[in-house]
Design a protein around this motif. Structure first.
Motif, short mmCIF file in Angstrom:
data_model
loop_
_atom_site.label_atom_id
_atom_site.label_comp_id
_atom_site.label_asym_id
_atom_site.label_seq_id
_atom_site.Cartn_x
_atom_site.Cartn_y
_atom_site.Cartn_z
N GLU A 79 0.83 -1.21 0.00
CA GLU A 79 0.00 0.00 0.00
C GLU A 79 0.86 1.26 0.00
O GLU A 79 0.60 2.20 -0.75
CB GLU A 79 -0.96 0.01 1.20
N LEU A 80 1.89 1.28 0.86
CA LEU A 80 2.76 2.46 0.93
C LEU A 80 3.51 2.65 -0.39
O LEU A 80 3.67 3.79 -0.86
CB LEU A 80 3.74 2.34 2.10
N ALA A 81 3.96 1.56 -0.99
CA ALA A 81 4.68 1.66 -2.27
C ALA A 81 3.77 2.25 -3.35
O ALA A 81 4.17 3.17 -4.08
CB ALA A 81 5.18 0.28 -2.70
N MET A 82 2.54 1.75 -3.46
CA MET A 82 1.62 2.26 -4.48
C MET A 82 1.27 3.71 -4.22
O MET A 82 1.25 4.53 -5.15
CB MET A 82 0.35 1.39 -4.54
N GLU A 83 1.01 4.05 -2.97
CA GLU A 83 0.67 5.43 -2.61
C GLU A 83 1.83 6.36 -2.93
O GLU A 83 1.63 7.43 -3.52
CB GLU A 83 0.33 5.47 -1.11
N THR A 84 3.04 5.96 -2.56
CA THR A 84 4.23 6.78 -2.79
C THR A 84 4.47 7.01 -4.28
O THR A 84 4.67 8.14 -4.72
CB THR A 84 5.48 6.11 -2.16
N LEU A 85 4.45 5.93 -5.05
CA LEU A 85 4.73 6.06 -6.48
C LEU A 85 3.64 6.85 -7.20
O LEU A 85 3.94 7.68 -8.08
CB LEU A 85 4.92 4.67 -7.10
N THR A 86 2.40 6.63 -6.83
CA THR A 86 1.29 7.37 -7.45
C THR A 86 1.41 8.86 -7.12
O THR A 86 1.26 9.72 -8.00
CB THR A 86 -0.07 6.81 -6.98
N ARG A 87 1.68 9.17 -5.86
CA ARG A 87 1.81 10.56 -5.42
C ARG A 87 2.95 11.26 -6.17
O ARG A 87 2.88 12.44 -6.47
CB ARG A 87 2.04 10.62 -3.91
N ARG A 88 3.99 10.50 -6.52
CA ARG A 88 5.13 11.09 -7.23
C ARG A 88 4.96 11.08 -8.75
O ARG A 88 5.90 11.38 -9.49
CB ARG A 88 6.40 10.35 -6.85
N GLY A 89 3.78 10.70 -9.21
CA GLY A 89 3.47 10.81 -10.63
C GLY A 89 3.79 9.59 -11.48
O GLY A 89 3.68 9.64 -12.70
N PHE A 90 4.17 8.48 -10.85
CA PHE A 90 4.42 7.26 -11.62
C PHE A 90 3.09 6.62 -12.00
O PHE A 90 2.10 6.74 -11.28
CB PHE A 90 5.24 6.25 -10.80
N THR A 91 3.06 5.93 -13.13
CA THR A 91 1.88 5.21 -13.57
C THR A 91 1.97 3.77 -13.10
O THR A 91 2.93 3.07 -13.42
CB THR A 91 1.76 5.24 -15.12
N MET A 92 0.96 3.35 -12.35
CA MET A 92 0.91 1.98 -11.86
C MET A 92 0.26 1.09 -12.91
O MET A 92 -0.63 1.52 -13.65
CB MET A 92 0.13 1.90 -10.54
N ILE A 93 0.69 -0.17 -12.97
CA ILE A 93 0.14 -1.15 -13.90
C ILE A 93 -0.85 -2.02 -13.12
O ILE A 93 -0.52 -2.52 -12.05
CB ILE A 93 1.26 -2.05 -14.48
N THR A 94 -2.06 -2.16 -13.65
CA THR A 94 -3.07 -2.99 -13.01
C THR A 94 -3.22 -4.31 -13.77
O THR A 94 -2.70 -4.46 -14.88
CB THR A 94 -4.45 -2.28 -13.00
N GLU A 95 -3.98 -5.24 -13.19
CA GLU A 95 -4.23 -6.50 -13.89
C GLU A 95 -4.96 -6.25 -15.20
O GLU A 95 -4.73 -6.94 -16.19
CB GLU A 95 -5.00 -7.46 -13.00
N GLY A 96 -5.84 -5.27 -15.23
CA GLY A 96 -6.54 -4.94 -16.47
C GLY A 96 -5.60 -4.48 -17.57
O GLY A 96 -5.79 -4.78 -18.74
N ASP A 97 -4.54 -3.76 -17.18
CA ASP A 97 -3.54 -3.30 -18.16
C ASP A 97 -2.84 -4.48 -18.83
O ASP A 97 -2.40 -4.37 -19.97
CB ASP A 97 -2.48 -2.41 -17.50
N LEU A 98 -2.69 -5.57 -18.11
CA LEU A 98 -1.99 -6.74 -18.65
C LEU A 98 -2.78 -7.44 -19.74
O LEU A 98 -2.26 -8.27 -20.48
CB LEU A 98 -1.65 -7.73 -17.53
N GLN A 99 -4.06 -7.10 -19.86
CA GLN A 99 -4.93 -7.73 -20.86
C GLN A 99 -5.09 -6.87 -22.10
O GLN A 99 -5.73 -7.27 -23.05
CB GLN A 99 -6.31 -8.01 -20.24
N GLU A 100 -4.49 -5.69 -22.12
CA GLU A 100 -4.69 -4.75 -23.23
C GLU A 100 -4.15 -5.25 -24.55
O GLU A 100 -4.62 -4.86 -25.59
CB GLU A 100 -4.03 -3.41 -22.90
N ASN A 101 -3.13 -6.10 -24.54
CA ASN A 101 -2.48 -6.52 -25.78
C ASN A 101 -3.12 -7.74 -26.41
O ASN A 101 -2.48 -8.46 -27.16
CB ASN A 101 -0.99 -6.79 -25.51
N GLU A 102 -4.37 -8.00 -26.11
CA GLU A 102 -5.03 -9.21 -26.65
C GLU A 102 -5.33 -9.07 -28.11
O GLU A 102 -5.61 -8.05 -28.62
CB GLU A 102 -6.33 -9.48 -25.88
#
Length: 164
Positions: free
Chosen positions: A141-164
């Motif tokens: 949770e802290l890692a996701m919150e920190t990276l998101t707050r600093r402007g990084f784009t997080m990858i979700t499980e839904g993103d992993l299906q985009e290349n179908e």
């Protein structure tokens, strides 16, 4: 983290959606014999499940194969039906920003938040057209919150299906 062994049906079902902020890793335990990895990979043949990241740790007796799958629910079912022993755990996926030291930026942000990285490996797909890494951290949770707050784009499980 949950453990599934030998097809005992000890699994659990989740209701988390495609855009849940973490991504699931499956660590499969294989005998260190020729053809074992191919046998596991072939189980996904003819299904919509794609391997989107792969890491192998080899020892004299066994190998630990870590997979991130495009469709983790179906992937878990395939591994369970095969009677394979595996551990399921949550990782974060983060897109690397443009620039020559993208990984340094991610690691610096996590270090400043006192989040430790236990595992890291690249994704074989580029969900938003950019390189990305999967990270096992000691505080999800802290890692996701920190990276998101600093402007990084997080990858979700839904993103992993985009290349179908």
């Amino acid at each position: 983290m949950s453990f599934h062994g030998g097809g005992a049906g000890v699994g659990f079902s989740t209701l988390r959606g495609r855009n849940y902020p973490s991504i699931r890793q499956f660590t499969v335990f294989l005998e260190n014999r020729v053809g074992q990895l191919l046998e596991v990979i072939r189980r996904f043949e003819g299904t919509k499940v794609r391997i989107v990241a792969l890491s192998i740790i080899d020892s004299a007796e066994c190998a630990f194969v870590r997979f991130l799958l495009s469709h983790p629910e179906q992937g878990r079912e395939i591994l369970e039906r095969a009677g394979l022993a595996f551990i399921e755990s949550d990782l974060i996926g983060v897109e690397l920003p443009p620039g020559p030291h993208a990984l340094l930026e991610v690691c610096t942000a996590l270090l400043q938040a006192e989040v430790n990285i236990a595992q890291a490996y690249p994704l074989l797909v580029r969900p938003h057209g950019r390189p990305a890494v999967a990270l096992m951290v000691d505080n999800l949770e802290l890692a996701m919150e920190t990276l998101t707050r600093r402007g990084f784009t997080m990858i979700t499980e839904g993103d992993l299906q985009e290349n179908e």
